[in-house]
Every structure is written in structure tokens, then in C-alpha cells.
Scaffold this motif. Sequence first.
Motif, PDB file in Angstrom:
ATOM      1  N   ASN A 144      28.733  52.888  36.851  1.00 48.67           N
ATOM      2  CA  ASN A 144      27.304  52.548  36.828  1.00 48.67           C
ATOM      3  C   ASN A 144      26.611  53.056  38.089  1.00 48.67           C
ATOM      4  N   VAL A 145      27.322  53.034  39.213  1.00 53.62           N
ATOM      5  CA  VAL A 145      26.765  53.599  40.450  1.00 53.62           C
ATOM      6  C   VAL A 145      26.707  55.123  40.345  1.00 53.62           C
ATOM      7  N   ILE A 146      27.800  55.730  39.887  1.00 48.79           N
ATOM      8  CA  ILE A 146      27.855  57.197  39.804  1.00 48.79           C
ATOM      9  C   ILE A 146      26.731  57.714  38.903  1.00 48.79           C
ATOM     10  N   ASP A 147      26.475  56.997  37.799  1.00 46.44           N
ATOM     11  CA  ASP A 147      25.494  57.472  36.813  1.00 46.44           C
ATOM     12  C   ASP A 147      24.053  57.121  37.188  1.00 46.44           C
ATOM     13  N   ALA A 148      23.863  56.160  38.106  1.00 47.51           N
ATOM     14  CA  ALA A 148      22.498  55.692  38.392  1.00 47.51           C
ATOM     15  C   ALA A 148      21.684  56.779  39.080  1.00 47.51           C
ATOM     16  N   PRO A 149      20.409  56.944  38.677  1.00 50.23           N
ATOM     17  CA  PRO A 149      19.530  57.795  39.469  1.00 50.23           C
ATOM     18  C   PRO A 149      19.433  57.218  40.883  1.00 50.23           C
ATOM     19  N   ALA A 150      19.241  58.094  41.880  1.00 49.50           N
ATOM     20  CA  ALA A 150      19.304  57.645  43.278  1.00 49.50           C
ATOM     21  C   ALA A 150      18.366  56.466  43.545  1.00 49.50           C
ATOM     22  N   HIS A 151      17.154  56.494  42.957  1.00 50.82           N
ATOM     23  CA  HIS A 151      16.187  55.440  43.280  1.00 50.82           C
ATOM     24  C   HIS A 151      16.511  54.120  42.581  1.00 50.82           C
ATOM     25  N   LEU A 152      17.468  54.129  41.642  1.00 48.89           N
ATOM     26  CA  LEU A 152      17.852  52.887  40.961  1.00 48.89           C
ATOM     27  C   LEU A 152      19.265  52.436  41.329  1.00 48.89           C
ATOM     28  N   CYS A 153      19.850  53.074  42.332  1.00 46.55           N
ATOM     29  CA  CYS A 153      21.231  52.754  42.684  1.00 46.55           C
ATOM     30  C   CYS A 153      21.315  51.349  43.291  1.00 46.55           C
ATOM     31  N   PRO A 154      22.174  50.470  42.744  1.00 49.28           N
ATOM     32  CA  PRO A 154      22.297  49.119  43.324  1.00 49.28           C
ATOM     33  C   PRO A 154      23.082  49.180  44.634  1.00 49.28           C
ATOM     34  N   VAL A 155      22.647  48.407  45.642  1.00 52.37           N
ATOM     35  CA  VAL A 155      23.377  48.418  46.912  1.00 52.37           C
ATOM     36  C   VAL A 155      24.668  47.614  46.799  1.00 52.37           C
ATOM     37  N   GLU A 156      24.697  46.637  45.895  1.00 46.61           N
ATOM     38  CA  GLU A 156      25.964  45.946  45.633  1.00 46.61           C
ATOM     39  C   GLU A 156      25.998  45.447  44.204  1.00 46.61           C
ATOM     40  N   ILE A 157      27.217  45.383  43.672  1.00 47.69           N
ATOM     41  CA  ILE A 157      27.435  44.863  42.322  1.00 47.69           C
ATOM     42  C   ILE A 157      28.515  43.801  42.419  1.00 47.69           C
ATOM     43  N   SER A 158      28.194  42.573  42.053  1.00 48.87           N
ATOM     44  CA  SER A 158      29.193  41.497  42.036  1.00 48.87           C
ATOM     45  C   SER A 158      29.745  41.342  40.627  1.00 48.87           C
ATOM     46  N   LEU A 159      31.057  41.164  40.536  1.00 58.73           N
ATOM     47  CA  LEU A 159      31.728  40.988  39.248  1.00 58.73           C
ATOM     48  C   LEU A 159      32.554  39.715  39.300  1.00 58.73           C
ATOM     49  N   GLU A 160      32.318  38.818  38.364  1.00 58.19           N
ATOM     50  CA  GLU A 160      33.106  37.584  38.314  1.00 58.19           C
ATOM     51  C   GLU A 160      33.760  37.456  36.947  1.00 58.19           C
ATOM     52  N   PRO A 161      35.008  36.969  36.883  1.00 52.23           N
ATOM     53  CA  PRO A 161      35.616  36.712  35.572  1.00 52.23           C
ATOM     54  C   PRO A 161      34.798  35.691  34.793  1.00 52.23           C
ATOM     55  N   GLN A 162      34.829  35.795  33.452  1.00 47.08           N
ATOM     56  CA  GLN A 162      34.062  34.837  32.648  1.00 47.08           C
ATOM     57  C   GLN A 162      34.642  33.437  32.730  1.00 47.08           C
ATOM     58  N   ARG A 163      36.000  33.368  32.857  1.00 46.22           N
ATOM     59  CA  ARG A 163      36.653  32.061  33.025  1.00 46.22           C
ATOM     60  C   ARG A 163      37.268  32.015  34.411  1.00 46.22           C
ATOM     61  N   ASP A 164      37.371  30.841  35.010  1.00 45.72           N
ATOM     62  CA  ASP A 164      37.992  30.704  36.333  1.00 45.72           C
ATOM     63  C   ASP A 164      39.514  30.862  36.181  1.00 45.72           C
ATOM     64  N   PRO A 165      40.108  31.873  36.836  1.00 44.23           N
ATOM     65  CA  PRO A 165      41.555  32.068  36.705  1.00 44.23           C
ATOM     66  C   PRO A 165      42.386  30.938  37.331  1.00 44.23           C
ATOM     67  N   MET A 166      41.764  30.107  38.149  1.00 41.92           N
ATOM     68  CA  MET A 166      42.500  29.010  38.812  1.00 41.92           C
ATOM     69  C   MET A 166      42.768  27.902  37.794  1.00 41.92           C
ATOM     70  N   ARG A 167      44.056  27.583  37.532  1.00 35.33           N
ATOM     71  CA  ARG A 167      44.373  26.524  36.573  1.00 35.33           C
ATOM     72  C   ARG A 167      44.135  25.155  37.201  1.00 35.33           C
ATOM     73  N   GLY A 168      43.726  24.228  36.386  1.00 36.40           N
ATOM     74  CA  GLY A 168      43.595  22.825  36.839  1.00 36.40           C
ATOM     75  C   GLY A 168      42.411  22.628  37.667  1.00 36.40           C
TER      76      GLY A 168
END
Length: 240
Positions: free
Chosen positions: A216-240
Motif C-alpha cells: 500500500n505504501v509502494i503503490d501510494a502516490p507520493a502526496h497520499l503516502c501514509p507516514v505510518e500504518i498500524s496493524l492489529e490482529p482481529q482477535r487478541d492472541p493472548m489466551r485468557g
Amino acid sequence: MNQPGNNRVALITGAGRGIGRAIATELARRSFSLCLAARSHDQLEETRRLCGLEPSRSLIVLIDLAQADAPQALFGAIDGHFGRIDVLINNAGWAPPRTPLKRLPYDDIARVIAVNLHAPIALARLAASRMETGGAIVNLASAAAHSAGHGEAVYAAAKAGLVTFTHAAFKELRSLGIKTSAIIPGLVDTDLIPPNKRLDRTAMLQPADVAQAVMNVIDAPAHLCPVEISLEPQRDPMRG
Ligand SMILES: NC(=O)c1ccc[n+]([C@@H]2O[C@H](COP(=O)([O-])OP(=O)(O)OC[C@H]3O[C@@H](n4cnc5c(N)ncnc54)[C@H](OP(=O)(O)O)[C@@H]3O)[C@@H](O)[C@H]2O)c1
């Protein structure tokens, strides 16, 4: 950077497995020529095979990024083989097993800072000075930069430093047509995360998810490039 790779060259550090391998295969699909760097030859050869690249369009460099002269040596090899660089993926990362700070060996502190912070900064400097017609620099940070767990203070500090560096470089380099972004993933199912009964690996992100964010960064036009992208799992991998 909207067009497919053709004669474009990308350097991926830590390309031998995990997230780096997933990024390499995506960039190869986009016709980039690749420099694949890490310490394990067999793993890098397997990544090259999966990318389906012939030797003229792929370069394997065995390098330990904890060594201070490694970034210059790596770019010396790239200059000799390709003579250009369009994309830098600062992906290589390392963390010792979680250890309370007061027991963490000094050598581990130095190695964590060297691999996760010093080398990416030095490589960005070397890449930016060669990107005369623009390019992209993508830094693999970590959610630990914002919320570190017990026993990972130095890794978290290095990744937080990398995020801050990315923000500053983003501002400085955009006028040169260089896109600079940090990817900030939560847990990803790779060798970096040791087996742990308290973790549900099926809930973790996959390397391909992170590779998609990089694209998504590689493909973004320069003026729309995000300075950061956060990714979180949909479920919390921590059990309990
Ligand atoms: N997995 C996660 O949950 C997670 C979450 C957030 C961020 N990240 C970040 O994502 C990046 C990729 O991690 P991963 O999960 O794919 O880890 P991984 O499976 O352990 O792969 C790490 C890669 O970095 C290379 N590497 C490690 N130390 C190196 C050194 N001193 N010099 C050169 N290469 C070195 C490794 O190759 P050699 O050992 O052969 O050198 C390997 O190719 C890292 O920056 C990591 O901090 C991972």
C-alpha cells in the motif's frame, strides 16, 4: 511509484524468512529486481527461489547488520550489481528472549539497538542519497513501540526510535519525492515469536498481511503516502 517494477530495484533486509520473505515475493510479483540481505544463506536462497528471479535480477548479500560497517558494505554490493536503488525495506529485526532489564546482558542491549535502530537509519541515509528521482523507504517497527510488554524495554525503545525517525525523515525526504513510512504491526506468526502456550497463533497477523501494508505504501502516490500504518490482529492472541 505507481507503475510495476520493471527495472526498479528494492533492498529487503531480513528477507530470509517471515515478513521479509512475504515482502520479497510481493515485490517480485511486481517485477522488482531484489537485493535480499540477512545472515542465513540457505534461507535467502529459498526466498530467491520462491521469488522466481534469475541471478541478474537478484542479489543475495550475507551480512550481520549488528556490525557498524554493514550498511556501507551492503550498499557497496548493490552499487556494484544494480547501480541503483528505488525501494528500501528496513525489515530485519531481532530481540532476545524477554528478560528483565536488570538482567539483560550489555551485549544484547547493543545488538538490539544496532539491528533495530542504527542499521535502518544508516541504510535510509545511504538509500536517500542515491534516490535522485524519488523512491520509498519502509521501516518495520512494532506495536511494542507504543505499548511494550514486560521484559522488552530495549526492543520497544529501539522500535519507538524508529517510528520517530520515520516521522522526521518523512518530512525531510518528501520534497525529494521519497516516501517514508513505518509499518507498526501487532503480533505476527513468525519465528520471532517463540512457542508459548498462552498465545493463540491462529489469532495472529500473517506475514502476508504485513506485506500487503507495505505494498500500500509502494503503490501510494507520493502526496497520499501514509507516514505510518498500524496493524492489529482481529482477535487478541493472548489466551485468557
Ligand atoms: N513477528 C512479529 O510479531 C512482529 C511484530 C511487530 C514487528 N515485527 C518486526 O518485523 C520485522 C520482521 O520480523 P519477523 O517476525 O519476520 O522475524 P523473523 O522471522 O525472525 O525474521 C527476521 C529476519 O531478520 C534477519 N536478521 C535478524 N538479525 C539480523 C542481523 N543481525 N543481520 C541481518 N539480518 C538479521 C533474519 O535473518 P538471519 O537470522 O539469517 O540474519 C530474518 O531474515 C522485524 O523488524 C520485527 O521486529 C515483527
